[in-house]
Design a protein around this motif. Structure first.
Motif, PDB file in Angstrom:
ATOM      1  N   LEU A 140       0.836  -1.218   0.000  1.00  0.00           N
ATOM      2  CA  LEU A 140       0.000   0.000   0.000  1.00  0.00           C
ATOM      3  C   LEU A 140       0.869   1.265   0.000  1.00  0.00           C
ATOM      4  O   LEU A 140       0.534   2.256  -0.659  1.00  0.00           O
ATOM      5  CB  LEU A 140      -0.920   0.005   1.231  1.00  0.00           C
ATOM      6  N   ALA A 141       1.999   1.206   0.721  1.00  0.00           N
ATOM      7  CA  ALA A 141       2.881   2.379   0.784  1.00  0.00           C
ATOM      8  C   ALA A 141       3.289   2.810  -0.622  1.00  0.00           C
ATOM      9  O   ALA A 141       3.260   4.003  -0.963  1.00  0.00           O
ATOM     10  CB  ALA A 141       4.119   2.054   1.616  1.00  0.00           C
ATOM     11  N   GLY A 142       3.666   1.832  -1.463  1.00  0.00           N
ATOM     12  CA  GLY A 142       4.061   2.164  -2.842  1.00  0.00           C
ATOM     13  C   GLY A 142       2.855   2.461  -3.714  1.00  0.00           C
ATOM     14  O   GLY A 142       2.855   3.404  -4.505  1.00  0.00           O
TER      15      GLY A 142
ATOM     16  N   LEU B 119      -0.069   3.702  -3.122  1.00  0.00           N
ATOM     17  CA  LEU B 119      -0.769   4.988  -2.991  1.00  0.00           C
ATOM     18  C   LEU B 119      -0.023   6.118  -3.713  1.00  0.00           C
ATOM     19  O   LEU B 119      -0.647   7.050  -4.217  1.00  0.00           O
ATOM     20  CB  LEU B 119      -0.992   5.329  -1.511  1.00  0.00           C
ATOM     21  N   PHE B 120       1.313   6.022  -3.767  1.00  0.00           N
ATOM     22  CA  PHE B 120       2.048   6.991  -4.603  1.00  0.00           C
ATOM     23  C   PHE B 120       1.634   6.808  -6.057  1.00  0.00           C
ATOM     24  O   PHE B 120       1.405   7.758  -6.792  1.00  0.00           O
ATOM     25  CB  PHE B 120       3.563   6.768  -4.476  1.00  0.00           C
TER      26      PHE B 120
END
Lengths: 80, 640
Positions: free
Chosen positions: B250-252, B254-255
Motif C-alpha cells: 500500500l505504501a508504494g 498509494l504513490f
C-alpha cells in the motif's frame, strides 16, 4: 484542494501527513509481533487488519496526494 | 490451518514497494491491475498461497478507496453504478471462489491452474483484441476525444423493464439493473478466478452500458473497493491476512494511484483502452505459455521435461512483470506528453488561428502559419528529390522566399573510404550548383549548404535552427510496410522532430498552384493548416477545397463536422478567398483524404499534424504521415 491553498500550506500538509504516516509504519514495525498474533486469531479480530488498512489509507493517502502536489504534479485544469 | 508469517528482508520490502507503486499507477489509470503480479511475487518469497491472496486483497481495498476519492474529485466516478455493480460482484466473487475450490478438489492444483489459465486466455483474447481494435478505430476516426455509444449499449439503454430502472449519471440515462447485476456478477467471478476483475468490468461498462472510458475505469475503483473489502473480511476472519505485506504494498501503491489518477486528466479516452488492451494481450501470453505445463501435470496429451516446465513458469512470471512495466510506461508517457500539450495549449490560447484569419493586423506577418520567407530545400541529387527541387524553387518564386539548398554527405557510412567520400562530395556540390543556377534563372535567391553526417535528419534540424527556417522542402522515398517500420525514414523523423512546416514532394507530383486542398479536423492543428492554406491562396490564384473526414460508424459527427467546414469556408471567403467545403466519409481518414485529392486533381494537400513522437507514434502512427505515403501530389504539413 482549493485554489487558495498556498505553497507554505502544501509544504506543511505534506510534512504533517508524511511524519504521521512514517510514525504509523514505525508503530506497525514496533508492534509487529502483537499485531500478527491478533491477525492470526481470526474471527472478530478481523477488525484489526481492516482498521489498520483504513487508517493507513487515510493518512498515507493524504500524504501521497500532497507529495505530488508539492512536486508540481497536478491534475489538468483550465487555469493551471 | 496453521500458517506462519515470513521474515521480511529489505530486498523483499523494496520489491513489494516498487511493484506496489507500478501496480498502483496502472490501477489509478485503468481501474485495476497489479494484483496479477503481486500474488505470484509474494508466493515466490515463500508466502503461503492463501496468505498471498489475502494480503494482496487487503491492500487492494484501501488503494481503490484512495483512487476512487481522487478520481471523484475530477468528476469521473459514478458512485451509484460502482456500488450496484460492486455488490453483485461480491456475490460473483463468492461463487467464483466456490467453483475454484470444487475444481481444485476434483482435479487437483494442476487442474485448477489449467482452468484459470484457460479462462485467462479465452477471455483476454476476445476482450483484449476488441478493446485494442476499438482504441485503434477511435484514434483513426480523426477525433480521439470523442467516444460514441456502441450499438449494443444503445439497445440496452433502450430497453425499459418497469420496476428495475435506475438512473446512472455516467450513462446519462436510466438502465435496468437486470443488466448491471449480471455484469457485476461476471466481474466478481473473473476477479475470483484471475484476480483482475477490471479486465471484464471496465470493457463491460464501456461497450454494454455505454459508460465513457474514463468514467468506467474510475467507477471500477468503487467496484474494486467493495470487492476488496468483502474479500478482506472473509480472509481476515480466517486469520490469513499478513497486514505487514499489505501495508508495504500500500505504501508504494498509494504513490502510484495518485499519479495514475492525475494522468487521466491529461490523456484522451482512447489511451485508457490502449493500456488495458496491451496489458490484456501480454497477460494472455504469460498465461498461455504455461498451459502445456498444466496439461503435462494432468498427464493430458503429452509429458514435459521438468527443466522446460520450470523455464516456462519463469518466463510466464517475467512476462507478467513486463506487462505491468509496459502498462506503467504508457501511462507515464501519456501523462508527460499530455502535460506538455496542455502547457502548449495554454501558451497559444490567445492566438487561435481562427482569430488570426479574422483579424488582419500589423502583427499578422508575425504569425508562423503562413510565413514562408526562408525555405530549406533538402536534396541528395537522386530521382526522389527531383520533385522537391522543382517545386521548392517554384514555391520560393511564388512566395518570394529565400532558399537554402542543403545536401548531406556520408549518410550511414562513417567508415567510407576517402576516394568514395570525395566522389560523393563532388557530386553533391555539382548538384547544389545546378540548383542554385535553376533558382537564379527564375529570380530566386539561393545559398547552398553542404554538411557531413551520418544522421541526415539531425543535419537538417541543425540547419533549420541555424537559418530560422519557415519551411523544409524534401522528397519522399518509396519505403513502405515493414521496411518503413523498421528503418523509419528521414521524412518520418522530420515530421516528429521538426518545429517548422514541411513540404513533401513525390518525384512525379504535379506542379503546385492550381488546386489546393486543406484537411481540417476541428483541432487547432487543423485550424493552423487552414490559416496557412489561406495565406498560400494569396500567392497562387488557385481553387481551394476544405475537407474533413467522418468515419462511417460516427454518423452523429457528420452534422457537427459539416458546420466546422462551413465555418472555415466562410472565414476564408470573408478574407477574399474562393473556397468550397466537403465532408468525406470513410473509415480510414488518410486514405479518404488521398483518394479525394486524386479524384479532384489536387496538386497540394495542406494539413496539420498533432506532432506525436516516440511511444505514442509507435503505437498509433500519424495520419499526416499516412497521407504523405498515399498521396500522388505534394503535401504541406503545417507545424508550429
Amino acid at each position: 484542494m482549493s485554489k487558495s491553498v498556498t505553497h507554505t500550506q502544501i509544504v506543511s500538509y505534506t510534512l504533517l501527513f508524511g511524519l504521521t504516516s512514517g510514525m504509523l509504519y514505525f508503530l506497525l514495525y514496533w508492534f509487529e509481533d502483537l499485531i500478527l498474533e491478533w491477525s492470526k486469531r481470526g474471527g472478530w479480530y478481523f477488525l484489526v487488519p481492516i482498521a489498520i488498512a483504513f487508517t493507513f489509507s487515510l493518512v498515507h493517502g493524504k500524504f501521497t496526494g500532497h507529495f505530488w502536489d508539492l512536486l508540481g504534479v497536478k491534475a489538468k485544469s483550465d487555469n493551471s | 490451518m496453521e500458517l506462519n508469517f515470513i521474515d521480511l528482508g529489505l530486498t523483499n520490502i523494496l520489491f513489494l514497494f516498487i511493484v506496489g507503486f507500478v501496480g498502483g499507477l496502472v490501477s489509478g489509470f485503468i481501474g485495476s491491475g497489479g494484483a496479477f503480479v503481486l500474488t505470484p511475487a509474494m508466493m515466490n518469497m515463500g508466502v503461503p498461497a492463501i496468505m498471498a491472496v489475502a494480503s494482496n486483497i487487503c491492500h487492494k481495498f484501501p488503494k481503490a478507496l484512495v483512487g476512487a476519492v481522487k478520481r471523484a474529485k475530477y468528476g469521473q466516478v459514478d458512485v451509484k453504478l460502482g456500488l450496484v455493480m460492486g455488490v453483485s460482484a461480491e456475490v460473483g466473487v463468492l461463487i467464483g471462489a466456490q467453483i475454484q475450490e470444487h475444481i481444485t478438489e476434483t482435479f487437483g492444483k494442476a487442474g485448477s491452474n489449467l482452468y484459470v489459465s484457460t479462462v485467462f486466455v479465452v477471455v483476454l483474447a476476445i476482450v483484449g483484441s476488441y478493446v485494442l481494435r476499438d482504441a485503434w478505430k477511435m484514434y483513426y476516426s480523426g477525433n480521439a476525444d470523442k467516444e460514441e455509444v456502441g450499438p449494443v449499449a444503445r439497445w440496452i439503454q433502450s430497453i425499459r423493464i418497469p420496476g428495475t430502472m435506475m438512473y446512472f449519471k455516467a450513462i446519462g440515462a436510466e438502465i435496468s439493473v437486470l443488466f448491471t447485476i449480471p455484469l457485476g456478477f461476471a466481474t466478481g467471478m473473473l476477479a475470483a478466478t484471475i484476480a483482475v476483475g477490471g479486465f471484464i468490468g471496465v470493457p463491460a461498462m464501456i461497450y454494454l452500458l455505454g459508460v465513457p472510458s474514463l468514467m468506467a475505469s474510475a467507477t471500477e475503483l468503487v467496484i474494486a473497493f467493495v470487492m476488496g473489502l468483502g474479500g478482506t473480511i472473509k480472509y481476515a476472519w480466517g486469520g490469513f491476512v499478513d497486514i505487514r505485506l499489505a501495508m508495504i504494498i500500500l505504501a508504494g501503491s498509494l504513490f502510484g494511484i495518485q499519479l495514475g489518477a492525475i494522468g487521466t486528466t491529461y490523456v484522451k479516452p482512447y489511451l485508457v483502452k490502449v493500456v488495458m488492451g496491451v496489458l490484456m494481450i501480454l497477460v494472455l501470453f504469460s498465461r498461455g505459455i504455461v498451459i502445456p505445463v498444466y496439461l503435462a501435470e494432468l498427464n493430458m496429451l503429452f509429458t514435459l521435461d521438468p527443466n522446460t516446465a520450470t523455464w516456462l513458469k519463469d518466463a510466464s512470471f517475467v512476462i507478467l512483470i513486463l506487462a505491468l512495466g509496459v502498462g506503467a510506461t504508457i501511462v507515464l508517457h501519456g501523462l508527460w506528453s499530455g502535460y506538455r500539450e496542455h502547457l502548449r495549449e495554454l501558451a497559444l490560447v490567445t492566438t487561435t488561428t481562427a482569430g488570426v484569419m479574422r483579424m488582419e493586423t500589423a502583427l499578422t506577418p508575425l504569425s508562423p502559419f503562413g510565413r514562408f520567407e526562408r525555405l530549406l530545400l533538402v536534396t541528395d541529387g537522386s530521382e526522389f528529390s527531383s520533385g522537391a527541387a522543382r517545386e521548392g524553387i517554384n514555391f520560393a518564386h511564388v512566395c518570394k522566399s529565400h532558399v537554402y539548398a542543403l545536401s548531406v554527405v556520408g549518410n550511414g557510412n562513417e567508415a567510407l573510404a576517402m576516394p568514395v567520400l570525395e566522389k560523393e562530395r563532388q557530386q553533391a556540390l555539382a548538384n547544389l550548383q545546378h540548383l542554385k543556377t535553376s533558382a537564379s534563372q527564375v529570380g530566386v535567391s539561393c545559398d547552398s549548404v553542404l554538411r557531413y553526417g551520418v544522421a541526415v535528419h539531425e543535419e537538417i534540424l541543425t540547419e533549420m535552427e541555424n537559418h530560422r527556417i519557415d519551411l523544409i522542402v524534401m522528397g519522399r522515398r518509396g519505403r513502405s510496410g515493414l521496411t518503413q517500420w523498421l528503418l523509419g525514414s528521414t521524412t518520418t523523423k522530420m515530421l516528429g522532430q521538426a518545429h517548422t512546416s514541411l513540404l513533401i514532394v513525390p518525384k512525379a507530383a504535379p506542379a503546385i498552384g492550381k488546386r489546393l486542398l486543406v484537411a481540417i479536423d476541428g483541432s487547432r492543428y487543423g485550424d493552423a493548416a487552414a490559416a496557412a492554406a489561406g495565406h498560400l491562396m494569396k500567392c497562387w490564384q488557385a481553387s481551394l477545397t476544405v475537407v474533413t473526414v467522418v468515419t462511417e460508424d460516427q454518423p452523429k459527427q457528420s452534422a457537427e463536422m459539416a458546420d466546422l467546414v462551413n465555418q472555415t469556408v466562410r472565414l476564408l471567403q470573408r478574407d477574399g478567398i474562393a473556397a468550397e467545403g466537403q465532408v468525406i466519409r470513410g473509415d480510414n481518414p488518410a486514405a479518404a483524404i488521398a483518394a479525394t485529392a486524386t479524384a479532384k486533381g489536387i496538386d497540394l494537400i495542406v494539413m496539420g499534424t498533432h506532432g506525436r513522437t516516440g511511444l505514442d507514434k509507435w503505437l498509433m502512427g500519424s495520419i499526416a504521415e499516412r497521407v504523405i505515403h498515399l498521396s500522388e501530389c505534394a503535401v504541406l504539413v503545417v507545424k508550429f
